[in-house]
Structure formats: structure tokens, C-alpha cells
Design a protein around this motif. Structure first.
Motif, PDB file in Angstrom:
ATOM      1  N   LEU F 275       0.828  -1.210   0.000  1.00  0.00           N
ATOM      2  CA  LEU F 275       0.000   0.000   0.000  1.00  0.00           C
ATOM      3  C   LEU F 275       0.861   1.258   0.000  1.00  0.00           C
ATOM      4  O   LEU F 275       0.597   2.203  -0.753  1.00  0.00           O
ATOM      5  N   ASP F 276       1.912   1.286   0.820  1.00  0.00           N
ATOM      6  CA  ASP F 276       2.751   2.477   0.888  1.00  0.00           C
ATOM      7  C   ASP F 276       3.432   2.741  -0.454  1.00  0.00           C
ATOM      8  O   ASP F 276       3.508   3.883  -0.910  1.00  0.00           O
ATOM      9  N   ARG F 278       2.356   1.762  -3.428  1.00  0.00           N
ATOM     10  CA  ARG F 278       1.371   2.167  -4.429  1.00  0.00           C
ATOM     11  C   ARG F 278       0.895   3.596  -4.221  1.00  0.00           C
ATOM     12  O   ARG F 278       0.705   4.343  -5.182  1.00  0.00           O
ATOM     13  N   LEU F 279       0.692   3.979  -2.966  1.00  0.00           N
ATOM     14  CA  LEU F 279       0.250   5.355  -2.730  1.00  0.00           C
ATOM     15  C   LEU F 279       1.332   6.347  -3.149  1.00  0.00           C
ATOM     16  O   LEU F 279       1.042   7.424  -3.675  1.00  0.00           O
ATOM     17  N   MET F 282       1.057   6.563  -6.895  1.00  0.00           N
ATOM     18  CA  MET F 282      -0.158   7.282  -7.301  1.00  0.00           C
ATOM     19  C   MET F 282       0.022   8.786  -7.112  1.00  0.00           C
ATOM     20  O   MET F 282      -0.331   9.583  -7.974  1.00  0.00           O
ATOM     21  N   ARG F 283       0.568   9.151  -5.936  1.00  0.00           N
ATOM     22  CA  ARG F 283       0.788  10.564  -5.647  1.00  0.00           C
ATOM     23  C   ARG F 283       1.694  11.188  -6.712  1.00  0.00           C
ATOM     24  O   ARG F 283       1.397  12.254  -7.249  1.00  0.00           O
ATOM     25  N   LEU F 286      -0.242  11.487 -10.030  1.00  0.00           N
ATOM     26  CA  LEU F 286      -1.363  12.433 -10.040  1.00  0.00           C
ATOM     27  C   LEU F 286      -0.904  13.877  -9.937  1.00  0.00           C
ATOM     28  O   LEU F 286      -1.613  14.789 -10.377  1.00  0.00           O
ATOM     29  N   PHE F 294      -6.784  11.851 -16.765  1.00  0.00           N
ATOM     30  CA  PHE F 294      -6.087  10.615 -16.437  1.00  0.00           C
ATOM     31  C   PHE F 294      -4.589  10.777 -16.630  1.00  0.00           C
ATOM     32  O   PHE F 294      -4.150  11.501 -17.528  1.00  0.00           O
ATOM     33  N   ARG F 304      -1.416   0.904 -14.994  1.00  0.00           N
ATOM     34  CA  ARG F 304      -2.717   1.568 -14.784  1.00  0.00           C
ATOM     35  C   ARG F 304      -2.661   3.024 -15.206  1.00  0.00           C
ATOM     36  O   ARG F 304      -1.659   3.696 -15.006  1.00  0.00           O
ATOM     37  N   GLU F 305      -3.779   3.544 -15.712  1.00  0.00           N
ATOM     38  CA  GLU F 305      -3.970   4.987 -15.823  1.00  0.00           C
ATOM     39  C   GLU F 305      -4.732   5.425 -14.583  1.00  0.00           C
ATOM     40  O   GLU F 305      -5.702   4.778 -14.196  1.00  0.00           O
ATOM     41  N   LEU F 306      -4.317   6.516 -13.985  1.00  0.00           N
ATOM     42  CA  LEU F 306      -4.960   6.973 -12.760  1.00  0.00           C
ATOM     43  C   LEU F 306      -5.837   8.174 -13.042  1.00  0.00           C
ATOM     44  O   LEU F 306      -5.561   8.962 -13.946  1.00  0.00           O
ATOM     45  N   TYR F 307      -6.858   8.320 -12.223  1.00  0.00           N
ATOM     46  CA  TYR F 307      -7.804   9.409 -12.406  1.00  0.00           C
ATOM     47  C   TYR F 307      -7.639  10.448 -11.306  1.00  0.00           C
ATOM     48  O   TYR F 307      -7.532  10.105 -10.132  1.00  0.00           O
TER      49      TYR F 307
END
Lengths: 311, 311, 311, 311, 311, 311
Positions: F275-276, F278-279, F282-283, F286, F294, F304-307
Motif C-alpha cells: 500500500l505504501d 502504491r500510494l 499514485m501521488r 497524479l 487521467f 494503470r492509468e490513474l484518475y
């Protein structure tokens, strides 16, 4: 009287090895022990009602009782008063009840030792010698598995010795293989099994240890090499090569190896390990197959049916 | 002058082998041929502008032009008027431009033939002999692949000969293996490749045939055995065993084998095929790796990086 | 009296088909034969104690005995003296005990033959005719499987005929399909099953042959086409297309096809084969499902539960 | 002048459709727009230097410039002052630049509508009618994909119409299929695509919407059915059956279906959807393949190479 | 008398909860009902011979009979005349027979409600409130599963409350998480289970509904959000975010999520859902494991054996 | 002047960090070094022609040259005489060119140390203290990766500190977790990375070591614990628990863990590690994504494409 003589309605007295013993309680709270007994003619399950203490796996027992048949299946009603560990006066030998490697364990160990002594690289020679010295008492009779290939007294040495002979043969074909490194890897690759598996008093594997289930024989084996190497001063590079061979010898992640073989000797080790295990399983299954027929599905070979050619 | 002498801005004249030649059209409709030229020092890509007819792969050519550099990459501007197949007066030999197995192909074929003649089972001896007789002209110099392991003149024999030696070595370790069956399987296992792959005039593989892509060398090889066995009257059981070995030799469905090995010789064949190919790839990759370093990722080994131990 | 009339404690006399018969030995060494008997009302297992010779699968038998109940399960105690193959005077017909395709096998064969005769391509017409001539005696009543879809007398023809009708229907929608090639592929795609599976005397599949397990119906079917094509002089390209369709008709390696479909007719064949088999399984499972409810998990459909809409 | 006339060194003036337009900045901070232009003869990439505003995808443009060649690749240097959207006086029609389904969209829609009107089940008829009424303006010209099968004006209807014809054909073969349910499923199965994909002004798909990427056309399509069914009072069971068909139509989780087909019509829908898409891709790839040769690897068919039989 | 007091040969009278009841027929056509009865001391299977109507799962029954032992297994012979649903005069409470969440359901619901009321975003607050208002009667005591984690009265709230506390804790660590969105997702993620699973009269899950098996709780839950959002006018973007969180919360296609988490809150939700379920299973398995020992293999944890450290 | 100021045709003088440097040879045998230079505004590739010695990665350099544009791509022609390591008089600080964790490394280390000192179990406290004492000089600034999550100065501590905070938060929710064991596991889980990865002189990871590629950080980390535990006399059980947590922290074999977590703290560790990471990813992704849009596909998140929700 061998176990195969047990028949419905007939009384039976004989000897057998306790293969497993589980203390249980009926739903009504009454204790009993469920036994699996085996000799070379086969095995039978029976319950010792009201018993609270189990005779441990690996014990040779004398027992009496009567065969029974329910729904076409043979059962055995154990006489609870005629069931006990063998005593000297019974004059039976444990060895006659145990699956055992086909060659004497001392001969196999001598062959392994001779291979090590013939190594020209002093570092590998010293490291393997140190590890064999630590372990050889245990290794002499250690099985290679609980139920799969080489689950027999001396099975680990049996497995290692076959692989060593094959490794020597391949060194004659592939000239770029470094024999000392390959032989050291072959000898040490399953050392971790001696910490991974638990033996009963007869010397057969009866389960896994806590380190076995939490760390696995691959990590345990590599760890043992790392520590011995540090202790005796093996060059780090050589310790690393051997640790890699242990880590990679199962070939792929799904089978427990975190990385693939990264040099030829590691590849040969993984290949011979798999081949030796599979040929053992095939031999075992085909022994009970008629010429021109197929074996049952073999669990250890992904449920393959094997063919024995008509002769 | 070897290809490695080509330099930006410098004129070059030399010889090379056409490795591939593709006729193309620019977006504006003008024809050209894109060539890959190789010699033992390396390879270079160049385009023959306005050419409509390609000099086929496998031809030795004489050519001239000039090195150029765009964006840090070396290119070659081919002089369209100085590019032709070699002629007798050029006095260059094709063999000097081809990757070739390390042992003479005739020696390897003699070793295979001697193995067959020494078979004690007359059926396997006759069947393998018949198939070798049909194929041996082709087999003598056939590569074992287009780009992977043993992509060299005589590569198929090279692969077969190594495996045969390893198979003989293992027969000394595993006494239940039937040598004649195993050796026959080793010799025949890749016969279908001779129908699957297309060679250029130099004898290197330049692509796949329609039967190769639609039927595959596994089915083609088994089919060839079936037909020869029928023709010369091999007992159906023996033909079946050999066909099975061919079908099973890639080990699993994802690699093209519809079923797993169902007897020991088929298992050994699959194991040696994989091992021989991997050791070839490892040797090739490690040749270009410095001691104590890692190779590039090797496509043919699932992108592994290989380690060459420090020396 | 149908098998469903067997009840605990009640005497029973009746007829049934031997579905399977296995000679076994009790742990005490006494022989017996374990039977599975079936009629259209259901099936029951029973043992013939002390029998050494089994009445083979596929035989119709007359038998007597008594129902029994152990642990809530119904058993049948066979009277060992009242168990024999039927005789003419029993006046019972095997056909009344067999699962059978819904249309007469002769009608289906006629439809297949008519399709072949209507082919405009003389090569496909000749090749399929030759293969049908060789096989049609066998094919007429051959099941398509042992336990999965179309395990019924005439099941192979049932499967082929449905697929043929669907193939004809799709040729009307997708104009680029070549009907003769597609129909030939549909008719021949499972020919190898006739060598792969063994039938009992009643004509139901009771196991796999050695060629079936070692070579598989896919290779066997393609081989049969290759040999017939050579014999009658079919152009190699057409033989190759049909062999490819057979090799590719299981869709992916895990299901036995070494390569995917490489032209539209091969894709349609693979698609219709899967669809026809699945619709058969769905129909069979939903027949026993109440409206608004779900079936048991269906093994042949990856353990799916099926829904029968409320009506 | 078609795009295929662009040649190195030659001036060019012509018309094309903007297929994509991306505003970018050079590393030095200068803006430009990268265009992909297409007509029926091919496509070309070019950059509009210093431009800050992009002419959007789907616009027809008139442009001039000059062909250039770097490293064997054709490039186009756009004249920044001669690049503009077409105007009425240019007298060119967008339709001449667009890939379009082979049958008129109105004819296909009429066929779909006629199918619905002929349904005997008033619930399915009403529900499909309501959904078509909501969507038909959009559906008439909607493509079925951005780059894969049926990426053409009217592609969604093209895909649905072919499948509908195939579904009707199969209903004649498999009598237990319920035609109304199957046809309703076929018509509605890809409705969610109309919310999933974004179209440019020419009507071609140019990307995915936020709901498309976050929810997917499968959930969106089932949701649309659920809401319409609630609105017009469709019996919940029938709404559920149709939603299931939409959820299951991709066949397996890896392809986006959370569960497998649980009744025959759902299975047929999934089978026809896959088959129709694959046949479209095969047809497209084989159009550009010479008889007796293989296509390039087709991305949409798991990189298969396809064979076009020699004629 | 608790069920654990049942003993072979002894009479028994007591109370238990009907966990499952299946009407069956013996092979001889006689009806019976097979029951699984449970209380907090354990469970027992028994058959009600000749009964045609089942007392439904979830009913508390009073019954009498006698213990029996066959082949070492305890059975229970139910007295068919002394088996009936409890009556008021029996004075037993259902709650004493049910697995139940450790905290009072009203407290957990109050915690959830308080979390919602504290949301600063009025849209999420209104939407979650509306959905809770619709469902809270049902939700209060709904289990989270039939047999896996949280299969207990109030299990759904138990699961949601733990996750909510963990989510709050993580919001303190990862500052970029939007609390309202995350909490809304946590509260709603398993709402679909209330339509997916069927409860018996005691409130435990006894099976799946038709919408559960055909549509699944993931689609059902997202659908419920979509409809409520439309009804109360939630901004479409917010409805979409929550629907995405529901669709993605199983993490991967094989587990039912058609797409992966596409923003941080969706990732945290999927992570906490898995972790909370696994910790529940681990706790349950380790409760029955002795210090220093391993649990049985846990089906819900991919058959892992768990270790309880020695203390 | 930042790198983002480089423009085609313009001269440039500036400073940058050498991110990578590879010595190569052109096909014509001339040496050059290929550089990747970076500062906080971006990065650029350039070649130093004729150079034989590379300025190593991690060096800060001053350089001059000119921007160039080929085919729409910006290139940089390095002036070979104006390229050198920075000197004191340049007055630039390395730290201004390095990605760095957001909190001071000393603060994070203090937090880790305080956590250890607060442990109530003296064995874990002593063992973690010993390992931190050995490593903390290295650990202080060590990145957690080469290119994935936390590839920054202090990244390892950044990763460990976040996870430690999350672990503390979860201990408040799941009361059966043993905090000392969990915290020790979190602190030590990636210790092996300090032997697995090589740093350049600036402190960023520039590659993998031989032990890293041959043994991997999982085995190396567990080995380090085993040796330290032996040295200071940690009870074997506790050493084993921590080694298991390290071995299991990647969750599954495909990601390098030979076995799954077998107790709750190991499960929580694996969950928080994933989780750490991946976050973090993601951060990072984004940050460069506009609201309502996206991201590009993120390699470290399975593409993955992130929203990023509209705000």
C-alpha cells in the motif's frame, strides 16, 4: 504374519510400524488414538478406543485383533489389551519394516566424501567438508521427503549420489562446467531439508518443523552455507555462488526459487534435481504397472498416467 | 575490409553476406530494398534506393559506399552502382562468412550413424537408419533455429550430438533407461525442423515454411516417423513410443507439447533438450561478459541476466 | 423392475447394463469384482464376492439380491448365484439400456454424406469420402466422449451433424468462408477419437487406448488425414489446411492445440466445437433443474452453476 | 492529391482528416502541435511548429508542404501558413475520408428495428425499443471501437447486425434457444460503449471517457438496462437475464466479465461476439496478404500470423 | 444438554439450530430430510426418515434420539416422533445459538452514522445517508458472508466498522486521502451483499439469490449507488467515484473486479477490505491453535497453515 | 540556466547531475560516452564523442553546447572541450540537484530510534538496535529503489517511517497485533536493499550488486537478521518470526516471497508495504495530472492509468 493376511472375521496377531498416531476425542468426549500401521506388505488403519496416550510414530508394535468388513472395505478391530511396543524378546528388527535406499548409506557417504576430497579448489573442498562434518551424522540416514520421491532411510544421500553421478557424466559432455562448483552445489542443495523436516524415532519423516514451514529448506540451506563460509573464511564470491545455486535450484518462483539460475552450474543443478526426482517417481509407479498398461495418476508428477511399454 | 571498419565520413569497399533483404516502397511509391549485411565482425543495415529486385538472403555481395552518422547512430549510404553478388574472380569463400558448428559436420554425422549401427534393437536401428537415409543430405548442414540456440551451419547435428553424448552418460547412471529408445528419440526429436524452416542459399534459416507455421515441427516430425514406420514395417508400439517422445519433448502445452512425458526416456529427452539449448545460450552470452559482471538480458532465457564469476 | 425400485430390506430381481467392472482383491487376498450397473432409471454399485472373472462392461446382465442401508446410503447385496449375462430367452434389448443420440444414426450419416456429395471442390469431396469410407462403419455409432458431452451411441455423429448445420448457417452470414473447407474440417475434426477411445461391447466408451493417451486424438486425426491425402493424391496445400484445422480446433495450448487458428474456417471450427459441446452440457444440466433455480456445479463447464429462468 | 503521392523533395497540396492532434512543447519551451493526418490512401505524421491551438481531431483540413526523407523514413514538413480547416468552397466531403461500414447504417438500423418488432415477448420488445429510442440517434453511426474491430462509422451497428444474423441462424439449429432473449442480448450487449468512448467531430472514436475508464462499458451497459427496465416496468427476472448477458459477454474475468455465462443464450452471445470480432480482424488482415503467404502479426488476435491459402 | 454430550449408545434430548435442511429421496424412492444441527458446542448431521417436509434452516428445534458409532465416526439416530420447532414454553432464546459480532450492532451502526454525519462534503453525506436509510433495517444484523469471514449476525457492520476505524487511522498518515470519499466507499462497498445473499429465519446466510449468482454483489452494489445518486441528485462525478470504488474493491479480475483502483481512496479500500478479511480468518484459526503450533490449512486463506508463536 | 532552457539552434551553458554514463564504441570502433544529465527541470541525453573515460554517475558537471532538432526531437550537441566536473569555485550544491525525501532524514531516523527504544520486549529492542547500529550510517540517506517508489535520498527511511506510522495506527484497530514484532518487521523488512543496490557518488541508486542479483534483498535481509540474532543471543523463535516476516513481505512467489504470511503481523507488513509503495506511485503520477483527467500509464502500477477527480 504380514498385514496382508488380515481378513474379515479372522483373528490376527502380528507386528507393524506405527506410521502415524493421532490422539482424538469422539464427539461425546471420549478419547481414542487413530493409528496407521504399516509393514512391507501394506498398511491398515485402526483405532485404539479409550486410549489417552499414543504410541509415537516410528515405534514397532505387536498387536492383535480381528478383521471386519463394512461396505466392502476391510477394517480392523484392535484388541485394546493386546497392543504394545515390541520388546527385546519379540526378536524383530525395525529395519525390516522401513523403506530404505538401495545402496548402503555408508557406501554412498564414502562416495560423496571421496568426491569432495578430489576437488582441486581448496575453498569448495574446505566448505563442503565443514558442512558435511557438521551434518553427516544426521545426513547418513535422512530421507529426502515425507511422502514424495526418496522418502526412505538414506533417501537424501540416495538423491545426492545419483545426481552427483549424473553431474560427473555431464561434465564430460559440457566442457565449460566447473566440476568443483557443480559438485559442491549438488551435495549441499538440499541440506536445509535436515532442518525443515522432523523424523520419527524410526528415522522416517513425520512432519515439518516450525523453521521448515516459516523459512523453508531453500532459505535454511543457503543460510547454513553463509554462516559456515563466514566461520571458515571462504571467499565471499564462492559462498555467494553456492547460495545462489541453492536459492535457484527449484527453477521458478511457483516452486520456491526466488530467481532463476544465472550461471551454467546452477542451471545444471536445477535440471538434475528435477530429473532425478521425476525418474524416481516414474520408476516407483511403473514397478506396479503391467507391460502395455498405464499407471494410476501420479500425484508427484502433476497427476500424469505413465506408460509401461509392452515387452 | 571487415564491416567493423565502416566509419562516419569514410569510404568503404568490402564483402558481406546478405542476411535479409526486403523489397519495400516509400510512402511516395518509390521502390527500394532494405538489406541487413553481415560478416564475422558484425552487421549493418542499408537501403538500396530505387532497386526493384532484391539480391536474395544467403548471397555473398561486394559493395561500396560511405559511413554516415545520424543522432549518434552509424548508418551506411550504399553506392547503388557498386553493389553486386560476388563473382569467381573475387576469390572469397562463403564459408568464411557463416556461423558454423564447432565440430566438422561429417564427424558429427558419423558419430550419429555409429550410434545407430550399435543399437541392439533391429527395429529402432532400421527405422532411424531409414529416416537418416531420407534426410541426411539435408540434415548435414541444417541449423537448429533461425535466431535462437544453434542457429549455425550444422546446428541441428551439433544439438543432436551433444544431447546424444549426455544421453549416453545418463544411461550409465539410470540403469532402467532403454538406450536404443532414448538414442532414437534424441536423433529424431527435431527432424520436423527440416520441414518447418526455410534456408537461404547460404544454408542459414531465413524464415518458416507454410507447413512450419500451420502444423509445427512437432507434428511434422511425428508424422514423418509414422509414415516411415508404416513403410518399413516397424512394430506399431515402437513407432508410437517414438512419436510420443517427439510430441512430448517440449515439456508442456505452452511450449507446444500436447502432453507430458509418459515414460522415463521421454522425460530424459525433454530434460536434455531444454538443458542443451540453455547451456548453449548461456555460453554464448557469457562469452561477451567480463568476469565478475552480468550479461545483457538474454531473450531466449526469459530475459535472465547471467553472471560470470570473477576469476 | 427398474433399478430405482431397489429399497432397503427388499428383494430385487432385474436387468441392467454393466457400465464398469473391476477385478480387485480384499486386503486379505480374497478376490471380488466391483460392478457399476445402470439402466435408464439410475445406477447402483455392488460387489460380486469371491468372483475372479468379471463380466465385461457393455454386457447386459440379469441379477438378484437385496437392498441394504448403511449410514443413510443405499447399498445392494448381490446374490452371487443369481448374476449372469442375459440370454435370448430373457427377451430384453440392449438398446433399451443405452444413452443414444436423439436422431437415427443412419439419418445423420446420410446428412453428412449428402453434404460431402454436394461439395464443389473435388479434392475435399474425394478426401472426405475416402476417410468416411474407411471409418463409417465405426463412426456410425461412436460416442463423442467417455463421460462429457455426447457420451452416447451415435454421439460423434450427433456432434458433427449439429456443428455442420451451424456451419452452414454461418456460411450464409459470413460470405468469405469457404464452405467446402469448413464442412470438411467439421466432419473430420474428431476422427482421431475413434482411435483414442475404447468401446465396450455395448458400444459406449469405457476408456482410452494407448495411442489415445500417448498421442492424443488431435495428432491421430491429423495423421489420418495426412496419410489418406497422400494415398489418394490430394494437393498438399489442401491436406495441410485440413490438418491445421484439426490441430487448432481446441483453441489453445492448455486444451491441446499447439497453435491457434490461422484462417477463418479454422476459427469457426474451433468456435463451433466449443459452443456445441457447451450447449449440450447446458441442456443436460438444465433438464434436471427447476425453473427459477440453479443446477449443480457442472464439471464440464468449469464448475459453473447454471440458471433456468422462471417460467 | 492523395497522401500516397507525398515524395521526398516534392511539394504537395491536398486534403486530409485530422486523426489526432496533440499540443506539445519542445524541451526548450516552444509550443507545437503534432498531427496525424489520414485519407483513404494512407496517413502521415507532421508537426505544426509554434502553433498553440490544435485543429481538433475529426476536422477535414487543407494543407501544403514538402516531403523529406531522414534515415529512409518519409517525413513531411508542413508549411505553417498553408494549413487550415476546409471551407465550403473547397468542395470536399468528409464522408470520403472516413472508414465506414459496408452497408448503409439506415438499412442496418431498420433490420434491428424489424427484429425487435417481430419479438413475440412484449417485455423484451418494449425494453429494447425503449433503449433503442433513447440511443438510436447516437447508435446510428457509432463505431464499435477506437482501433480494433469495427472502428468505422456505423461499426457498432455493423457488429450487432452480423451477430444478429448469426444468432438467427443458430436458433434454427439449437431449438432450445429463446430467440427473443438472445436477440435482445445481441442488440444491447455493447450499448455501454456509447458512454465509454468519445468521438471526434467526424464521428470516429478518439478516446475513452472518464466513466469509460472508471466503470467500463460492461457495467455501464448493464446499468442502462437496469434503469430502463425499472422505468418502464419490465419484470425484474427479464431485466436480470439481460443484465447477466451483458456482464458475461466477454467470457472470462481477464477480459472483463465478472462471471461466466449461466444459461445458453448468454453462452451463445459471448461466443458470437468473439467470433464476429475475430472474423472481422482476420478479413482485414487477409485483405493485405498475398495468396500462399502470411499476414503480419495481428495485435488484436494475440499476435497471430494468418495464412491466406494459395489460390 | 449441549450437542457435545451426544455419545454412542446414549439417549439424548436437547435444542439446536437448524443450519441446513435438504429434502432428499433414497434410491428406493423413500423421502427423508437431511439436517445439519448446530449449537455453540458443535454440530451434528442426522436424517429424518420418511419426512417429506423440512423444518427450514434458521429454526430452533427440540429433538431426541440416540448416539451411534460406525467405523469410528459418531452418528445420531433421530427419533422421528420427537423432533419439532421450539415453542414458547421451551423457554430458549435463538440468540444463544447464533455466532454474533463482538460489539452490539446498534453501537456499530451508531458509529457508522456518526461518521456520516461528520462528513464535510454534503453530497457524500446525503448519498450515504439515503442508502443507509434504505438499508439500515436489513444491514443491522446482516452477516458479511455465508461461510467465510464475518459469517455472523451483524458481520457486515462488524467488517465495515473495523475497516472504517482503519481508514480513519490511515487518513492520519497519508494526508492526500480525501476522508469523506474513503469513508463513503468503506461504508457502501459491500452493500450489494444484501441482495446477493439469502438469510434463513435466524438471520444467517443460507445461500445466494438469483441476482447474487447472475449479477454479483459488485455490480448490484454499484447499481444501487447509481440509482440513489440519480434519485437525490448527487453530482455524477461523485456517483462515478463511488461506483468505481465498489467495482474495484476486489483488486483484480480473478476476484471479480473488472478494473484496478484508479485513485488512492479506491486503492486503500481494496487493501483494507482484503486485510480486514484476512485478519478475521487468521484470528479465527489461531484461536484453535496451541502456542508453538500450526493451524489446519485455512480454505479462505488459500489453504495456508498459520503459526501461533510460542508464548 | 536550467535544462529546460535548451532550445534548437541556441547555445547553452549550465550545470547538471550525471544520472548515468555508459562508455561505448561506434560500429567503426571510435569510443564515446553516452550521458544522461538531469536537474530539477528535466533531463537530456547527449554523447561525448571520442571520450574514453566517463565522468561517473553522481557527479555534478558544468557543460556547454547547442540544442539541435532532428525529426521533431530535441537533441544536444555537447561541446567536448567544455564538459567537466564542477569545482569549488562553481559554487553549486549537489543537494539542489537530487530528489530527496520530504522530511529531514535525521528526524525520520530519530522517529525510528524512538520507536525501538519504546519497545517493551527487550529481545526485539536489542536486535533491532544492533541492526540499526550496524547500518544506520548507510541507512540514513539510502533510497528505497532505483527507479520505482521512493527512489530518492532518504527514500528507505521515508518508506519505513510511513509504514511505521500506519502500523501504529492499525495496532489501535486490531488489538491482537503484537506491536513490537510488527514494528521490528517494518523497520527491518527492506534492510537487504542496502546490500542489493549500488549507489553512485551522489547517493542515488545506480544499479544492482552481484549479491543483489544472485541472492536478492529478501534472502540478504533475512540472513542479516539471522546472523545478528545469533551474535547477540536473540531467542531463536524471535529471530525466526522476523526472518519469516522478511521472507513473506512480498506476498507471493511471483513477487519473490517463497511463502505467504503465516501470522497476522507478517500479513499486515506485506499489506502495508504494498500500500505504501502504491500510494507513493499514485501521488507522483497524479501530481502531473490535471483535475478531471487521467495520468499516463504507470509502469510501477501494472500500467494503470490513474484518475484525478475534477475539483
Amino acid at each position: 504374519m504380514p498385514l496382508s493376511d488380515i481378513a474379515p472375521g479372522a483373528d490376527f496377531v502380528g507386528f507393524a510400524l506405527v506410521k502415524s498416531a493421532e490422539s482424538k476425542t469422539t464427539a461425546s468426549g471420549k478419547p481414542f488414538v487413530a493409528y496407521l500401521l504399516q509393514d512391507r506388505s501394506g498398511s491398515i488403519r485402526t483405532n485404539h478406543w479409550d486410549a489417552t496416550e499414543a504410541i509415537p510414530a516410528g515405534t514397532l508394535v505387536k498387536f492383535a485383533g480381528k478383521g471386519e468388513e463394512y461396505n466392502g472395505a476391510l477394517q480392523f478391530r484392535l484388541d485394546p489389551h493386546r497392543f504394545r511396543p515390541v520388546e527385546p524378546r519379540d526378536n524383530v528388527a525395525l529395519a525390516d519394516f522401513l523403506p530404505t535406499a538401495p545402496e548402503p548409506v555408508e557406501d554412498m557417504m564414502a562416495e560423496v566424501r571421496a568426491t569432495v576430497e578430489a576437488m582441486s579448489d581448496p575453498d569448495y573442498r574446505a566448505l563442503v567438508t565443514a558442512l558435511l562434518d557438521d551434518a553427516s551424522g544426521t545426513m547418513l540416514r535422512f530421507p529426502a521427503a515425507q511422502a514424495m520421491h526418496h522418502a526412505e532411510i538414506g533417501g537424501l544421500l540416495h538423491h545426492v549420489t545419483s545426481m552427483l553421478r549424473a553431474a560427473k557424466a555431464l561434465c564430460g559432455v559440457y566442457a565449460d562446467l566447473r566440476p568443483d562448483l557443480l559438485f559442491a552445489g549438488v551435495i549441499l542443495h538440499d541440506f536445509g531439508k535436515m532442518e525443515e523436516m522432523e523424523r520419527d524415532s524410526a528415522g522416517l519423516v513425520c512432519g515439518y518443523t516450525a523453521p521448515g514451514k516459516l523459512l523453508g529448506h531453500i532459505h535454511l540451506g543457503a543460510l547454513r552455507i553463509a554462516k559456515a563460509a563466514e566461520r571458515i573464511g571462504t571467499p565471499p564470491e564462492k559462498s555467494m555462488l553456492l547460495q545462489h545455486m541453492v536459492l535457484a535450484h527449484h527453477g521458478c518462483p511457483e516452486w520456491g526459487s526466488p530467481m532463476p539460475a544465472r550461471f551454467p552450474e546452477a542451471e545444471v543443478l536445477a535440471s538434475l534435481d528435477l530429473l532425478d526426482a521425476r525418474l524416481f517417481e516414474m520408476r516407483a509407479a511403473l514397478e506396479h504397472t503391467a507391460p502395455g498398461g498405464f499407471s494410476e495418476r501420479v500425484a508427484a508428477l502433476d497427476r500424469r498416467e505413465l506408460y509401461r511399454a509392452g515387452e
